[in-house]
Design a protein around this motif. Sequence first.
Motif, PDB file in Angstrom:
ATOM      1  N   ASP A  27       0.824  -1.212   0.000  1.00 15.10           N
ATOM      2  CA  ASP A  27       0.000   0.000   0.000  1.00 15.10           C
ATOM      3  C   ASP A  27       0.861   1.266   0.000  1.00 15.10           C
ATOM      4  O   ASP A  27       0.617   2.207   0.746  1.00 15.10           O
ATOM      5  CB  ASP A  27      -0.968  -0.010   1.192  1.00 15.10           C
ATOM      6  CG  ASP A  27      -2.103   0.979   1.025  1.00 15.10           C
ATOM      7  OD1 ASP A  27      -2.472   1.292  -0.127  1.00 15.10           O
ATOM      8  OD2 ASP A  27      -2.632   1.457   2.057  1.00 15.10           O
ATOM      9  N   THR A  28       1.881   1.273  -0.868  1.00 13.33           N
ATOM     10  CA  THR A  28       2.747   2.452  -0.954  1.00 13.33           C
ATOM     11  C   THR A  28       2.002   3.600  -1.633  1.00 13.33           C
ATOM     12  O   THR A  28       1.215   3.378  -2.552  1.00 13.33           O
ATOM     13  CB  THR A  28       4.046   2.157  -1.727  1.00 13.33           C
ATOM     14  OG1 THR A  28       3.725   1.784  -3.060  1.00 13.33           O
ATOM     15  CG2 THR A  28       4.856   1.067  -1.054  1.00 13.33           C
ATOM     16  N   ASP A  29       2.248   4.799  -1.174  1.00 16.27           N
ATOM     17  CA  ASP A  29       1.610   5.990  -1.736  1.00 16.27           C
ATOM     18  C   ASP A  29       2.482   6.694  -2.759  1.00 16.27           C
ATOM     19  O   ASP A  29       1.999   7.185  -3.767  1.00 16.27           O
ATOM     20  CB  ASP A  29       1.288   7.011  -0.634  1.00 16.27           C
ATOM     21  CG  ASP A  29       0.193   6.533   0.294  1.00 16.27           C
ATOM     22  OD1 ASP A  29      -0.728   5.840  -0.174  1.00 16.27           O
ATOM     23  OD2 ASP A  29       0.278   6.853   1.491  1.00 16.27           O
ATOM     24  N   GLU A  30       3.776   6.782  -2.495  1.00 20.32           N
ATOM     25  CA  GLU A  30       4.652   7.662  -3.254  1.00 20.32           C
ATOM     26  C   GLU A  30       5.595   6.969  -4.232  1.00 20.32           C
ATOM     27  O   GLU A  30       6.152   7.624  -5.099  1.00 20.32           O
ATOM     28  CB  GLU A  30       5.485   8.519  -2.282  1.00 20.32           C
ATOM     29  CG  GLU A  30       4.651   9.335  -1.325  1.00 20.32           C
ATOM     30  CD  GLU A  30       3.741  10.334  -2.022  1.00 20.32           C
ATOM     31  OE1 GLU A  30       4.144  10.878  -3.058  1.00 20.32           O
ATOM     32  OE2 GLU A  30       2.628  10.552  -1.532  1.00 20.32           O
ATOM     33  N   PHE A  31       5.814   5.672  -4.064  1.00 26.77           N
ATOM     34  CA  PHE A  31       6.744   5.016  -4.986  1.00 26.77           C
ATOM     35  C   PHE A  31       6.312   3.591  -5.273  1.00 26.77           C
ATOM     36  O   PHE A  31       5.598   2.970  -4.492  1.00 26.77           O
ATOM     37  CB  PHE A  31       8.190   5.068  -4.464  1.00 26.77           C
ATOM     38  CG  PHE A  31       8.489   4.122  -3.339  1.00 26.77           C
ATOM     39  CD1 PHE A  31       8.192   4.459  -2.030  1.00 26.77           C
ATOM     40  CD2 PHE A  31       9.085   2.900  -3.584  1.00 26.77           C
ATOM     41  CE1 PHE A  31       8.465   3.600  -0.989  1.00 26.77           C
ATOM     42  CE2 PHE A  31       9.374   2.027  -2.541  1.00 26.77           C
ATOM     43  CZ  PHE A  31       9.064   2.381  -1.246  1.00 26.77           C
ATOM     44  N   ALA A  32       6.772   3.106  -6.435  1.00 31.74           N
ATOM     45  CA  ALA A  32       6.528   1.727  -6.857  1.00 31.74           C
ATOM     46  C   ALA A  32       7.761   0.897  -6.526  1.00 31.74           C
ATOM     47  O   ALA A  32       8.887   1.383  -6.613  1.00 31.74           O
ATOM     48  CB  ALA A  32       6.265   1.681  -8.361  1.00 31.74           C
ATOM     49  N   VAL A  33       7.551  -0.350  -6.169  1.00 33.52           N
ATOM     50  CA  VAL A  33       8.666  -1.258  -5.913  1.00 33.52           C
ATOM     51  C   VAL A  33       8.310  -2.639  -6.459  1.00 33.52           C
ATOM     52  O   VAL A  33       7.201  -3.132  -6.264  1.00 33.52           O
ATOM     53  CB  VAL A  33       9.058  -1.312  -4.420  1.00 33.52           C
ATOM     54  CG1 VAL A  33       7.916  -1.783  -3.550  1.00 33.52           C
ATOM     55  CG2 VAL A  33      10.287  -2.166  -4.197  1.00 33.52           C
ATOM     56  N   ASN A  34       9.247  -3.209  -7.212  1.00 35.00           N
ATOM     57  CA  ASN A  34       9.072  -4.519  -7.827  1.00 35.00           C
ATOM     58  C   ASN A  34      10.282  -5.400  -7.537  1.00 35.00           C
ATOM     59  O   ASN A  34      11.418  -4.930  -7.542  1.00 35.00           O
ATOM     60  CB  ASN A  34       8.922  -4.403  -9.346  1.00 35.00           C
ATOM     61  CG  ASN A  34       7.649  -3.702  -9.731  1.00 35.00           C
ATOM     62  OD1 ASN A  34       6.559  -4.197  -9.506  1.00 35.00           O
ATOM     63  ND2 ASN A  34       7.786  -2.518 -10.321  1.00 35.00           N
ATOM     64  N   TYR A  35      10.022  -6.684  -7.316  1.00 36.68           N
ATOM     65  CA  TYR A  35      11.059  -7.690  -7.120  1.00 36.68           C
ATOM     66  C   TYR A  35      11.275  -8.407  -8.447  1.00 36.68           C
ATOM     67  O   TYR A  35      10.303  -8.757  -9.133  1.00 36.68           O
ATOM     68  CB  TYR A  35      10.602  -8.690  -6.052  1.00 36.68           C
ATOM     69  CG  TYR A  35      11.480  -9.907  -5.933  1.00 36.68           C
ATOM     70  CD1 TYR A  35      12.626  -9.886  -5.147  1.00 36.68           C
ATOM     71  CD2 TYR A  35      11.150 -11.092  -6.596  1.00 36.68           C
ATOM     72  CE1 TYR A  35      13.429 -11.008  -5.025  1.00 36.68           C
ATOM     73  CE2 TYR A  35      11.953 -12.219  -6.477  1.00 36.68           C
ATOM     74  CZ  TYR A  35      13.080 -12.170  -5.691  1.00 36.68           C
ATOM     75  OH  TYR A  35      13.868 -13.282  -5.575  1.00 36.68           O
ATOM     76  N   ALA A 107       9.629   6.539  -8.567  1.00 33.32           N
ATOM     77  CA  ALA A 107       8.807   7.589  -7.967  1.00 33.32           C
ATOM     78  C   ALA A 107       8.648   8.724  -8.977  1.00 33.32           C
ATOM     79  O   ALA A 107       9.591   9.041  -9.700  1.00 33.32           O
ATOM     80  CB  ALA A 107       9.454   8.097  -6.676  1.00 33.32           C
ATOM     81  N   PRO A 108       7.465   9.319  -9.045  1.00 32.29           N
ATOM     82  CA  PRO A 108       6.265   8.963  -8.306  1.00 32.29           C
ATOM     83  C   PRO A 108       5.681   7.627  -8.773  1.00 32.29           C
ATOM     84  O   PRO A 108       5.943   7.169  -9.876  1.00 32.29           O
ATOM     85  CB  PRO A 108       5.305  10.115  -8.589  1.00 32.29           C
ATOM     86  CG  PRO A 108       5.769  10.725  -9.865  1.00 32.29           C
ATOM     87  CD  PRO A 108       7.239  10.459  -9.949  1.00 32.29           C
ATOM     88  N   LYS A 109       4.872   7.041  -7.910  1.00 32.51           N
ATOM     89  CA  LYS A 109       4.343   5.697  -8.106  1.00 32.51           C
ATOM     90  C   LYS A 109       3.474   5.563  -9.354  1.00 32.51           C
ATOM     91  O   LYS A 109       3.636   4.631 -10.127  1.00 32.51           O
ATOM     92  CB  LYS A 109       3.532   5.293  -6.871  1.00 32.51           C
ATOM     93  CG  LYS A 109       2.874   3.937  -6.978  1.00 32.51           C
ATOM     94  CD  LYS A 109       2.055   3.632  -5.740  1.00 32.51           C
ATOM     95  CE  LYS A 109       1.343   2.316  -5.838  1.00 32.51           C
ATOM     96  NZ  LYS A 109       0.543   2.041  -4.641  1.00 32.51           N
ATOM     97  N   ASP A 110       2.526   6.442  -9.549  1.00 32.38           N
ATOM     98  CA  ASP A 110       1.509   6.254 -10.575  1.00 32.38           C
ATOM     99  C   ASP A 110       1.853   6.860 -11.931  1.00 32.38           C
ATOM    100  O   ASP A 110       0.976   7.067 -12.752  1.00 32.38           O
ATOM    101  CB  ASP A 110       0.158   6.783 -10.082  1.00 32.38           C
ATOM    102  CG  ASP A 110      -0.396   5.914  -8.959  1.00 32.38           C
ATOM    103  OD1 ASP A 110      -0.177   4.699  -9.002  1.00 32.38           O
ATOM    104  OD2 ASP A 110      -1.022   6.461  -8.048  1.00 32.38           O
TER     105      ASP A 110
END
Length: 155
Positions: A27-35, A107-110
């Motif tokens: 539930d991140t607001d400001e950035f995306a993170v992927n493995y 970042a930004p996430k979206d």
Amino acid sequence: MNRVSLDDLDRRMGPAADKRALSNALDTDEFAVNYYELAPGDSFAFGYHRHPGQEEVFYVIAGTATFETEDGDIEVGAGEAVRFGPGEWQRGRNAGEERVVALAMGAPKDTRETEMLRECPDCGGRTENSVAMTDDRDALVTRCLECGAETGRFT
């Protein structure tokens, strides 16, 4: 606080042996993170690309990732990170023989705007491409925006 296990996340289709999106689960607001896990020959991305409105950071946990950049290839090994600013062209891949494990953060996430180039066999060079799901939802396909030729298929 949110906590998630990679084992609880579904693998996503694409050019990597394993990609799991952590952002929504955390539930991140400001950035995306992927493995990511890249087998030899795999890539983080569908092609040479840039995000005009997003910066990206890749942290390599194991192996060595090779990033194609405007300034040439750079290698990023285990315990190292690399940052690409908004608008910088890049494509990370596993050019070695050992599996690459890494985290990619943006970042930004979206920010979904991406410009991508791939080799088009019909046009004879790198062209802009798009990515779309097949009608049967079994694969993602990249297509040349100039001629419509399929340039890649990913499951």
